[in-house]
Design an enzyme around this catalytic site. Sequence first.
Site, mmCIF file in Angstrom:
data_model
loop_
_atom_site.group_PDB
_atom_site.id
_atom_site.type_symbol
_atom_site.label_atom_id
_atom_site.label_comp_id
_atom_site.label_asym_id
_atom_site.label_seq_id
_atom_site.Cartn_x
_atom_site.Cartn_y
_atom_site.Cartn_z
ATOM 1 N N ASP A 73 5.835 -12.336 8.879
ATOM 2 C CA ASP A 73 5.093 -11.197 8.294
ATOM 3 C C ASP A 73 5.736 -9.962 8.813
ATOM 4 O OD1 ASP A 73 2.970 -9.778 7.106
ATOM 5 O OD2 ASP A 73 2.446 -9.189 9.324
ATOM 6 N N SER A 74 5.461 -9.079 8.231
ATOM 7 C CA SER A 74 6.242 -7.604 8.704
ATOM 8 C C SER A 74 5.982 -7.075 10.061
ATOM 9 C CB SER A 74 5.664 -6.440 7.663
ATOM 10 O OG SER A 74 4.401 -6.432 7.957
ATOM 11 N N TYR B 18 6.054 -3.447 5.366
ATOM 12 C CA TYR B 18 6.829 -3.711 4.022
ATOM 13 C C TYR B 18 6.332 -3.019 2.824
ATOM 14 C CZ TYR B 18 9.414 -7.956 6.232
ATOM 15 O OH TYR B 18 10.022 -8.749 6.908
ATOM 16 N N GLY B 19 4.817 -2.805 2.963
ATOM 17 C CA GLY B 19 4.361 -2.192 1.806
ATOM 18 C C GLY B 19 4.640 -0.992 1.276
ATOM 19 N N CYS C 200 2.689 -13.108 4.380
ATOM 20 C CA CYS C 200 2.496 -11.605 4.111
ATOM 21 C C CYS C 200 2.405 -11.705 2.539
ATOM 22 C CB CYS C 200 3.985 -11.086 4.602
ATOM 23 S SG CYS C 200 3.962 -9.281 4.063
ATOM 24 N N ASN C 201 1.581 -11.017 2.136
ATOM 25 C CA ASN C 201 1.284 -10.847 0.499
ATOM 26 C C ASN C 201 2.429 -10.044 -0.107
ATOM 27 O OD1 ASN C 201 -1.604 -11.865 -0.246
ATOM 28 N ND2 ASN C 201 -1.696 -11.115 1.951
ATOM 29 N N THR C 202 2.852 -9.232 0.731
ATOM 30 C CA THR C 202 4.035 -8.267 -0.029
ATOM 31 C C THR C 202 5.157 -9.018 -0.115
ATOM 32 O OG1 THR C 202 2.934 -6.521 1.145
ATOM 33 C CG2 THR C 202 4.702 -5.795 0.280
ATOM 34 N N GLU D 224 -1.365 -2.364 13.264
ATOM 35 C CA GLU D 224 -0.248 -2.811 14.294
ATOM 36 C C GLU D 224 -0.273 -1.886 15.720
ATOM 37 O OE1 GLU D 224 2.853 -4.447 14.057
ATOM 38 O OE2 GLU D 224 1.925 -5.438 12.344
ATOM 39 N N CYS E 248 -4.161 -8.666 2.066
ATOM 40 C CA CYS E 248 -3.036 -8.414 3.276
ATOM 41 C C CYS E 248 -3.482 -9.044 4.433
ATOM 42 C CB CYS E 248 -2.929 -6.773 3.304
ATOM 43 S SG CYS E 248 -1.999 -6.335 4.737
ATOM 44 N N THR E 249 -2.312 -9.718 5.086
ATOM 45 C CA THR E 249 -2.858 -10.666 6.030
ATOM 46 C C THR E 249 -3.167 -9.721 7.531
ATOM 47 O OG1 THR E 249 -0.538 -10.813 6.744
ATOM 48 C CG2 THR E 249 -1.322 -12.498 5.319
ATOM 49 N N HIS E 250 -3.002 -8.420 7.533
ATOM 50 C CA HIS E 250 -3.504 -7.689 8.535
ATOM 51 C C HIS E 250 -4.794 -7.418 8.469
ATOM 52 C CE1 HIS E 250 0.858 -6.704 8.834
ATOM 53 N NE2 HIS E 250 0.727 -5.973 10.044
HETATM 54 N N1 DGL Z 1 0.683 -8.359 6.260
HETATM 55 C C1 DGL Z 1 1.500 -7.666 5.246
HETATM 56 C C2 DGL Z 1 0.857 -8.436 3.772
HETATM 57 O O1 DGL Z 1 0.114 -9.307 3.510
HETATM 58 C C3 DGL Z 1 1.532 -6.439 5.380
HETATM 59 C C4 DGL Z 1 2.539 -5.613 4.640
HETATM 60 C C5 DGL Z 1 3.324 -4.267 5.344
HETATM 61 O O2 DGL Z 1 3.875 -4.611 6.381
HETATM 62 O O3 DGL Z 1 2.974 -3.227 4.696
HETATM 63 O O4 DGL Z 1 1.014 -7.680 2.767
#
Ligand code: DGL
Length: 266
Positions: free
Chosen positions: A13-14, A45-46, A76-78, A154, A187-189
């Site tokens: 993930d990011s 990443y978003g 990570c979805n993004t 984060e 989003c996984t966060h």
């Molecule tokens: N956990 C990432 C997701 O699912 C977060 C992306 C990010 O870093 O913005 O999209």
Amino acid sequence: MMQPSKQIIGVFDSGIGGLSVLKHIHARLPNEPLVYLADSAFMPYGCKPPSIIEDRCLHIADFFTKHHCKAIVLACNTATAVSIHHLRKKYSYPIIGMEPAIKPAVIRSQTGVIGVLVTNGTANSEKFNQLKQRFGTHINMIVQPCPGLVESIEAGNTVNNTVVYEMLKGFLQPLLQQGIDTLVLGCTHYPFVIPLIRDIIGEHITIIDSGHAISCELERQLNLHHLRTPSKTIEPIQFWTSGDIQCVGSVISKLWQHPVSLRKMA
Ligand code: DGL
């Protein structure tokens, strides 16, 4: 060719968001050797241009390939929305990605109004817009980008945090006003702030995230490609980051609820 039991599954993930997915994978497949990478130096990443995310994903996939991986999970979805097709073109092993759980939300919703929390990167991606068109024609789907939320999580601000609470209120109130009965965490966060989300939306709205579904899909792919680890030994998970070992290490240990030793990825 190396035996599947000696090959790892790379999960990334990011940053620390993918831990919410890793938890499901480890619970479902405890014998599998897992390597988690938090690309914290490039988080979030978003709000990055797709070309940077694509480069990072290829770089990370190369890293896992050098560590003899048999499968990769983009937790990570993004990253999935922007670059899974590039990875699948380049590598022949199974590559499993995340996408907001819109289909289950559409099936479950009684009112026909669902909310979807995502990053800007996911909201603007072609893949997400295709998904919306596929399932969203008979439903009122309200997509809510959440800028700043990933960075706060984060920083470890997941419980009892007034700033994050107020931020979430700003994102969720318009959805409540429009009568959602189902909320998709795209989003996984975001699963790390479910208690704060619950405080705001109450108990009657269903919250859906994709972590469990991804662990099932990974298991299916491993079975299909005869890649399961038969041994009964529980492998310790390896944790890596591209960011600062101290800072990222303390947040990972807090969220994983276990002290972890973190290694630095070049
Ligand atoms: N956990 C990432 C997701 O699912 C977060 C992306 C990010 O870093 O913005 O999209």
